[in-house]
Design a protein around this motif. Structure first.
Motif, short mmCIF file in Angstrom:
data_model
loop_
_atom_site.label_atom_id
_atom_site.label_comp_id
_atom_site.label_asym_id
_atom_site.label_seq_id
_atom_site.Cartn_x
_atom_site.Cartn_y
_atom_site.Cartn_z
N CYS A 153 1.17 -4.54 7.93
CA CYS A 153 1.02 -5.79 7.15
C CYS A 153 0.67 -5.58 5.69
O CYS A 153 0.28 -6.52 4.99
CB CYS A 153 0.01 -6.72 7.82
SG CYS A 153 -1.68 -6.13 7.81
N HIS A 154 0.81 -4.33 5.19
CA HIS A 154 0.54 -4.09 3.76
C HIS A 154 1.22 -2.78 3.36
O HIS A 154 0.68 -1.69 3.56
CB HIS A 154 -0.97 -4.02 3.52
CG HIS A 154 -1.33 -3.82 2.08
ND1 HIS A 154 -1.89 -4.79 1.29
CD2 HIS A 154 -1.17 -2.74 1.27
CE1 HIS A 154 -2.08 -4.31 0.07
NE2 HIS A 154 -1.65 -3.07 0.04
N VAL A 155 2.45 -2.92 2.81
CA VAL A 155 3.26 -1.74 2.49
C VAL A 155 3.94 -1.91 1.13
O VAL A 155 4.50 -2.97 0.84
CB VAL A 155 4.38 -1.54 3.54
CG1 VAL A 155 5.08 -0.20 3.31
CG2 VAL A 155 3.86 -1.63 4.95
N HIS A 156 3.86 -0.89 0.29
CA HIS A 156 4.54 -0.95 -1.02
C HIS A 156 5.99 -0.51 -0.83
O HIS A 156 6.37 0.60 -1.23
CB HIS A 156 3.79 -0.08 -2.02
CG HIS A 156 2.41 -0.61 -2.30
ND1 HIS A 156 2.09 -1.36 -3.39
CD2 HIS A 156 1.28 -0.55 -1.56
CE1 HIS A 156 0.82 -1.73 -3.34
NE2 HIS A 156 0.31 -1.24 -2.24
N ILE A 157 6.78 -1.36 -0.20
CA ILE A 157 8.15 -0.97 0.21
C ILE A 157 8.99 -0.54 -1.00
O ILE A 157 9.89 0.28 -0.87
CB ILE A 157 8.86 -2.09 0.98
CG1 ILE A 157 8.91 -3.38 0.16
CG2 ILE A 157 8.22 -2.32 2.34
CD1 ILE A 157 9.73 -4.50 0.83
N THR B 249 -8.10 -6.37 2.21
CA THR B 249 -7.70 -5.06 2.67
C THR B 249 -8.48 -3.96 1.97
O THR B 249 -9.19 -4.23 0.99
CB THR B 249 -6.17 -4.83 2.48
OG1 THR B 249 -5.81 -3.59 3.11
CG2 THR B 249 -5.78 -4.79 1.01
N HIS B 250 -8.37 -2.72 2.49
CA HIS B 250 -9.14 -1.54 2.03
C HIS B 250 -10.64 -1.74 2.28
O HIS B 250 -11.47 -1.13 1.61
CB HIS B 250 -8.95 -1.27 0.52
CG HIS B 250 -7.55 -1.35 0.01
ND1 HIS B 250 -6.47 -0.84 0.67
CD2 HIS B 250 -7.06 -1.89 -1.14
CE1 HIS B 250 -5.38 -1.07 -0.04
NE2 HIS B 250 -5.70 -1.70 -1.14
N ILE B 251 -11.01 -2.56 3.25
CA ILE B 251 -12.44 -2.89 3.44
C ILE B 251 -13.24 -1.68 3.95
O ILE B 251 -14.46 -1.72 4.01
CB ILE B 251 -12.62 -4.07 4.42
CG1 ILE B 251 -11.88 -3.83 5.73
CG2 ILE B 251 -12.13 -5.36 3.79
CD1 ILE B 251 -12.67 -3.17 6.78
N GLY C 109 5.85 -6.47 2.67
CA GLY C 109 5.89 -5.75 1.41
C GLY C 109 5.01 -6.38 0.35
O GLY C 109 4.77 -7.60 0.37
N THR C 110 4.50 -5.54 -0.57
CA THR C 110 3.64 -6.04 -1.64
C THR C 110 3.83 -5.20 -2.89
O THR C 110 4.28 -4.04 -2.79
CB THR C 110 2.16 -5.99 -1.21
OG1 THR C 110 1.34 -6.60 -2.22
CG2 THR C 110 1.68 -4.55 -1.00
N LEU C 111 3.55 -5.79 -4.06
CA LEU C 111 3.43 -5.02 -5.29
C LEU C 111 1.95 -4.71 -5.48
O LEU C 111 1.09 -5.34 -4.85
CB LEU C 111 3.97 -5.83 -6.49
CG LEU C 111 5.47 -6.20 -6.44
CD1 LEU C 111 5.85 -7.02 -7.67
CD2 LEU C 111 6.32 -4.95 -6.32
N SER D 139 -1.04 0.46 6.41
CA SER D 139 -0.91 1.84 5.93
C SER D 139 -1.01 1.99 4.42
O SER D 139 -1.22 3.08 3.91
CB SER D 139 0.45 2.38 6.36
OG SER D 139 1.47 1.71 5.60
N ASP D 140 -0.83 0.87 3.67
CA ASP D 140 -0.67 0.98 2.21
C ASP D 140 0.48 1.94 1.91
O ASP D 140 0.48 2.64 0.90
CB ASP D 140 -1.97 1.48 1.56
CG ASP D 140 -2.16 0.86 0.16
OD1 ASP D 140 -2.98 1.38 -0.60
OD2 ASP D 140 -1.45 -0.10 -0.17
N GLY D 141 1.46 1.95 2.82
CA GLY D 141 2.58 2.87 2.72
C GLY D 141 3.24 2.83 1.35
O GLY D 141 3.43 1.75 0.77
N GLY E 61 -0.28 -11.81 -2.77
CA GLY E 61 -1.06 -10.55 -2.77
C GLY E 61 -0.29 -9.43 -3.42
O GLY E 61 0.83 -9.66 -3.90
N GLU E 62 -0.90 -8.22 -3.48
CA GLU E 62 -2.29 -8.03 -3.12
C GLU E 62 -3.17 -8.36 -4.35
O GLU E 62 -3.16 -7.64 -5.35
CB GLU E 62 -2.52 -6.58 -2.67
CG GLU E 62 -2.09 -5.49 -3.61
CD GLU E 62 -2.55 -4.09 -3.17
OE1 GLU E 62 -1.76 -3.16 -3.30
OE2 GLU E 62 -3.70 -3.92 -2.71
N VAL E 63 -3.87 -9.50 -4.27
CA VAL E 63 -4.67 -9.96 -5.42
C VAL E 63 -5.93 -9.10 -5.51
O VAL E 63 -6.72 -9.03 -4.57
CB VAL E 63 -5.07 -11.44 -5.25
CG1 VAL E 63 -5.96 -11.88 -6.39
CG2 VAL E 63 -3.83 -12.32 -5.15
ZN LIG Z 1 -1.60 -1.70 -1.57
#
Ligand SMILES: [Zn+2]
Ligand SMILES: CC(C)C[C@H](NC(=O)C[C@H](N)C(=O)O)C(=O)O
Ligand SMILES: [Zn+2]
Length: 393
Positions: free
Chosen positions: A62-66, A225-227, A97-99, A288-290, A157-159
């Motif tokens: 649920c959080h990937v820099h595709i 995230t990253h908590i 995906g996220t920036l 994963s913050d992939g 996000g990711e804000v």
């Molecule tokens: Zn990220």
């Protein structure tokens, strides 16, 4: 295409024992003790022997820099975009995906194009609109229009908050963006989730506690995230989760390394604490913050380079829970299956249920290694190897 997976140990996530599973097209059609089917050769039926194997839902990252991320060390440190098999060989069949830090040289047009490309290649994709910074750069010019009228956009996000790399948003900017995401989600039947990047600054989750205190926005609107990036922030996150908040752990390919380097709390130890605190089993996810940048420092805390997040770290975290913390598999996999599906309102995802999408992972019963991955009914990984590749892989 009709597929029968026979005699396999099924975790919905809840374990239901040895079953036969019938897949028709891109859906799960039946889950029975035994399935007998005779189509007189009308349609080819593929049989998969699941003996000695475990079936779990395909993983949701649920959080990937595709599109790739990074850049914090200058242009040469921009990380590469993701490839299809980096997801499928990690058991991932759905990505969001996220920036990140760089929302300038990368933008929402390119992120959406990449998400559509990965969908064409066979997995399911969604995106958060925006990047670290407020006000957000959107596709349509407005947060609410992005969420209401672009199908793949499920929230913002990711804000970034509590981070030297954020836009240092005012509290008012933050709650206005969250309110727009919430109401747009409501108007379009989506989560309208606010994916919050929490840095290692001393303010930690302050903005979130203030939002609950001072506004009508419910705590369930947010997914910080990253908590687990350090133990002080993790303690704040436990307090927040006890209030009913959702929390997203960032996985590591090498949990020990990050524990000693940055004082990071590994997912497995974090989940053990969640269970000890009696926090609701719906309220935690693992991402994963992939392809996101992971700054690496030596013992003198000098910047020595930039690592890249990888989706395979999800499985590392799940195995760590089962083998090192004695956490049952059916609890650990919630973090990458039914929990993100419920929090992000991804209908038909995250569970092994009749009429749900045929997104499945077959794991070796002993090692929990990935043996086969099926995305929307299509075999993407077989005998631990990718059998379907991205266009340029
Ligand atoms: Zn990220
Ligand atoms: C949780 C830690 C280890 C990684 C985390 N990564 C991002 O937020 C993504 C990155 N900034 C990018 O834009 O690619 C961080 O940098 O704090
Ligand atoms: Zn981040």
């Amino acid at each position: 295409m009709i597929t029968i997976i026979r005699n396999i140990n099924v975790y919905k996530p809840e374990p239901i024992g040895i079953k036969d599973i019938l897949l028709m097209g891109d859906k799960i059609a039946a889950i029975e003790d035994k399935i007998h089917i005779n189509l007189n050769g009308l349609v080819e039926v593929k049989e998969i022997d699941g003996t000695g194997k475990i079936l779990v839902p395909g993983f949701i990252d649920c959080h990937v820099h595709i599109l790739g991320g990074g850049g914090e060390g200058g242009f040469s440190t921009r990380t590469p975009e993701a490839t299809l098999s980096s997801f499928t060989t990690a058991g991932v069949t759905t990505v969001v995906g996220t920036l990140g830090t760089d929302g300038v040289a990368r933008d929402m047009n390119a992120l959406l194009a990449k998400a559509r490309g990965l969908e064409e290649e066979g997995i399911t994709t969604y995106v958060y609109t925006g990047s670290y910074r407020l006000p957000l750069n959107t596709l349509t010019g407005e947060i609410m229009k992005d969420i209401m009228f672009i199908d793949k956009v499920i929230g913002i996000g990711e804000v970034a908050i509590s981070d030297h790399r954020s836009s240092q948003p005012t509290f008012e900017e933050f709650i206005r963006a969250a309110a727009d995401a919430r109401v747009a989600g409501m108007l379009s039947g989506k989560a309208g989730i606010v994916n919050v990047h929490v840095g290692d600054g001393p303010r930690k989750l302050e903005f979130l506690f203030r939002t609950i205190e001072e506004t009508e926005i419910p705590i369930t609107q947010f997914l910080p995230t990253h908590i687990n990036r350090n133990s002080e922030l993790f303690e704040d996150a436990i307090k927040y989760a006890k209030m009913g908040g959702y929390i997203d752990f960032t996985a590591s390919e090498d949990p020990e390394l990050w524990e000693e380097q940055d004082g990071e709390v590994s997912f497995s130890k974090g989940l053990k604490r969640i269970l000890e605190e009696g926090i609701h089993l719906d309220n935690f996810t693992l991402s994963s913050d992939g392809q996101g940048s992971l700054p690496i420092f030596n013992e003198k805390k000098e910047f020595v380079g930039i690592g890249v997040g990888k989706s395979i770290s999800l499985l590392v975290g799940i195995k760590d829970c089962v083998f090192n913390e004695n956490i049952p598999l059916e609890i650990a996999i919630r973090a990458v299956t039914c929990n993100p599906a419920k929090i992000l309102k991804l209908n038909g995802k995250g569970r092994i249920e009749r009429y749900f999408d045929a997104d499945l992972c077959i794991l070796d019963e002993k090692s929990l290694d990935i043996d086969m991955v099926i995305a929307k009914g299509k075999i993407m990984v077989e005998n631990r190897k990718a059998v379907v590749f991205g266009t340029f892989e």
